[in-house]
Motif scaffolding. Sequence first.
Motif, PDB file in Angstrom:
ATOM      1  N   THR A   1       0.849  -1.180   0.000  1.00  0.00           N
ATOM      2  CA  THR A   1       0.000   0.000   0.000  1.00  0.00           C
ATOM      3  C   THR A   1       0.890   1.237   0.000  1.00  0.00           C
ATOM      4  O   THR A   1       1.732   1.386   0.892  1.00  0.00           O
ATOM      5  N   PRO A   2       0.752   2.137  -0.975  1.00  0.00           N
ATOM      6  CA  PRO A   2       1.647   3.303  -1.044  1.00  0.00           C
ATOM      7  C   PRO A   2       1.530   4.175   0.205  1.00  0.00           C
ATOM      8  O   PRO A   2       0.440   4.383   0.743  1.00  0.00           O
ATOM      9  N   MET A   3       2.669   4.688   0.652  1.00  0.00           N
ATOM     10  CA  MET A   3       2.725   5.599   1.781  1.00  0.00           C
ATOM     11  C   MET A   3       3.235   6.960   1.308  1.00  0.00           C
ATOM     12  O   MET A   3       3.947   7.058   0.308  1.00  0.00           O
ATOM     13  N   VAL A   4       2.883   7.991   2.041  1.00  0.00           N
ATOM     14  CA  VAL A   4       3.305   9.345   1.693  1.00  0.00           C
ATOM     15  C   VAL A   4       4.768   9.546   2.086  1.00  0.00           C
ATOM     16  O   VAL A   4       5.163   9.192   3.207  1.00  0.00           O
TER      17      VAL A   4
ATOM     18  N   ARG B   1       0.900   3.573  12.383  1.00  0.00           N
ATOM     19  CA  ARG B   1       0.492   4.390  11.237  1.00  0.00           C
ATOM     20  C   ARG B   1       0.017   5.757  11.704  1.00  0.00           C
ATOM     21  O   ARG B   1      -0.511   5.906  12.810  1.00  0.00           O
ATOM     22  N   ARG B   2       0.228   6.750  10.871  1.00  0.00           N
ATOM     23  CA  ARG B   2      -0.344   8.072  11.103  1.00  0.00           C
ATOM     24  C   ARG B   2      -0.962   8.581   9.809  1.00  0.00           C
ATOM     25  O   ARG B   2      -0.406   8.393   8.716  1.00  0.00           O
ATOM     26  N   VAL B   3      -2.102   9.251   9.924  1.00  0.00           N
ATOM     27  CA  VAL B   3      -2.739   9.891   8.780  1.00  0.00           C
ATOM     28  C   VAL B   3      -2.159  11.294   8.649  1.00  0.00           C
ATOM     29  O   VAL B   3      -2.123  12.070   9.606  1.00  0.00           O
TER      30      VAL B   3
ATOM     31  N   ASP C   1      -1.256   8.231   4.180  1.00  0.00           N
ATOM     32  CA  ASP C   1      -0.748   7.646   5.420  1.00  0.00           C
ATOM     33  C   ASP C   1       0.778   7.528   5.373  1.00  0.00           C
ATOM     34  O   ASP C   1       1.377   7.445   4.310  1.00  0.00           O
ATOM     35  N   VAL C   2       1.361   7.478   6.571  1.00  0.00           N
ATOM     36  CA  VAL C   2       2.757   7.055   6.733  1.00  0.00           C
ATOM     37  C   VAL C   2       2.770   5.960   7.788  1.00  0.00           C
ATOM     38  O   VAL C   2       1.881   5.894   8.646  1.00  0.00           O
ATOM     39  N   SER C   3       3.739   5.092   7.716  1.00  0.00           N
ATOM     40  CA  SER C   3       3.860   4.026   8.705  1.00  0.00           C
ATOM     41  C   SER C   3       5.287   3.990   9.236  1.00  0.00           C
ATOM     42  O   SER C   3       6.204   4.577   8.646  1.00  0.00           O
TER      43      SER C   3
END
Length: 546
Positions: free
Chosen positions: A214-217, A285-287, A292-294
């Motif tokens: 899943t892509p993360m920012v 994880r954080r929105v 999201d970033v993990s």
Amino acid sequence: MQRILQVEQSGVGNNSAKRVVPLILALWLLLPTLAGLWTGRHAPEAAFSAFGVAMLAIGVLALPLVLLGSARRLFLFWLPIGLLAPVQLYLIYFFGSVPGDALTKAAMQMGAVETVELLGGFGWLVLLLPLTWIAYVLLWRRVDPALRLSAQGRKGLAAFLLVYAAVGLLSEQDLGRYVTIPPLFNLALASATYPAGNVVSAVRVSNTEQAGTTPMVPTNATASSEPQLVILVIGETVRPDHLGINGYARNTTPELAKLGPALMSFSNVASTTNHTAGAVPNLVRRVVPGGDVSLVSVFREAGFYTGWFSNQQRTVYEPQADLSDFSHVGWHEKMRQDTDLLPMLASCIKQCGARQFIVLHMYGSHYPYDERYARRDQVFQPIFRDVGFSAAAPRFKQELINSYDNTLLGTDRFLAAVIAHAKAAGKPAMVLYTSDHGENLFDDERDMFLHAGPVPTRRDTMVPLLFWANDAFAQAQAGKIAAMRAHVAAPLNHLAVMPTVLDLAGISYDGKDPARSLASGHFQPVKRMVEGSQDGSPPVAFDSLR
């Protein structure tokens, strides 16, 4: 005996030297497994599992004999494995451990040009390979063609291997809960054998590659290039008030207690919900604006090699790691033990570069409790299994607590093993442990049991938070360690875990807020809110729960 082992009476068959050749070739095939046992002899559980590793390796190598019958055919069948044995031995010597998923993944992704460059890096040693291959072939040619198992012997071997596998599986499940016996047949043992371990590793890597991510920012994360090992252990269904190191009347943490002041235990920590599916995302994880970033994505951005090894079913986070493993189906989840994660941890520590971030997701103390621990951890009795097939009810409260507390002895042993591996890493290392949520154990007049109920309680949302660092890490991060100690009694929740781990690792990233990290002198507790287990139910203040 003559009916089982048939040897033609000929000049060739009577040559005693040629009778020794099969033994030499058998040792040749077993040598990588024995070398792996030797390099891992100081690891926790090593002595306890050595017999199972050796027997499994012998069984795998002997299995084709059931169909082939002939010793000559057997060693021809294993010719590719025999030719690769010197390579396996060299890798064990070079890394000090059995080749794991990191090396398997690199080999599976390596093209022809990279292979030639790799072989060139060995210099003159690469010339030894064809010599060893010639030696194996010459030895194989000297195997007496008349040396073979009779039909009766092959049936006996097949029966023995089937019985051994059956007993081994039972020892991991039901039998292992009644008697204390060494492990005989499981994934952890297979990972330590040659060539079964290579196959198991290849299957794991293949499953990970097919899982997708899943892509993360991006966060523009950066960190020092100094060697470092960061391990996050996510437990399952553990209450802090049932841990001996937290003052519980029972000694449920004898191994962790041996760590003394090096182990910090935070005494006032809450989960953000009372079920795993909600708690784990809030841990890792954080929105942020744009997505999201993990923890995994930020560590990877900062140049860390990442691994996520889980005894639970897949989430979106495991495949984000460079290496991952997780339970694919229900029966797989039931058969796995938390100790199956240790070989993957050990190999990654040795083979995943200088900077590593590894997540271990346990199955821990999840109900049914009596399936979560081995016979040697059955200390508190009578247990719930002793009352037969009765449904959990308040009248069996003590038996259920006894069974639950026995699971904590297994968790204690597992965490001690993780820390032992971190100690042996030879670089700054830290381990942080918390549970996803707690558990109700018929604690009051409400007679509530288990977790994930529609109404959260203090019992199923209070969680432990433990932190350990070796001397090298503590010296390098003395200020951050002091800040951690200053906050051991602060009111915390899981939202502090991700910024704390990143801060301890020295990672800078977009959105970093010192007020959210326990390792910062500027830490500020937040109001602790708990999400309900029902969709649409509003969060409630943790301090309002009972």
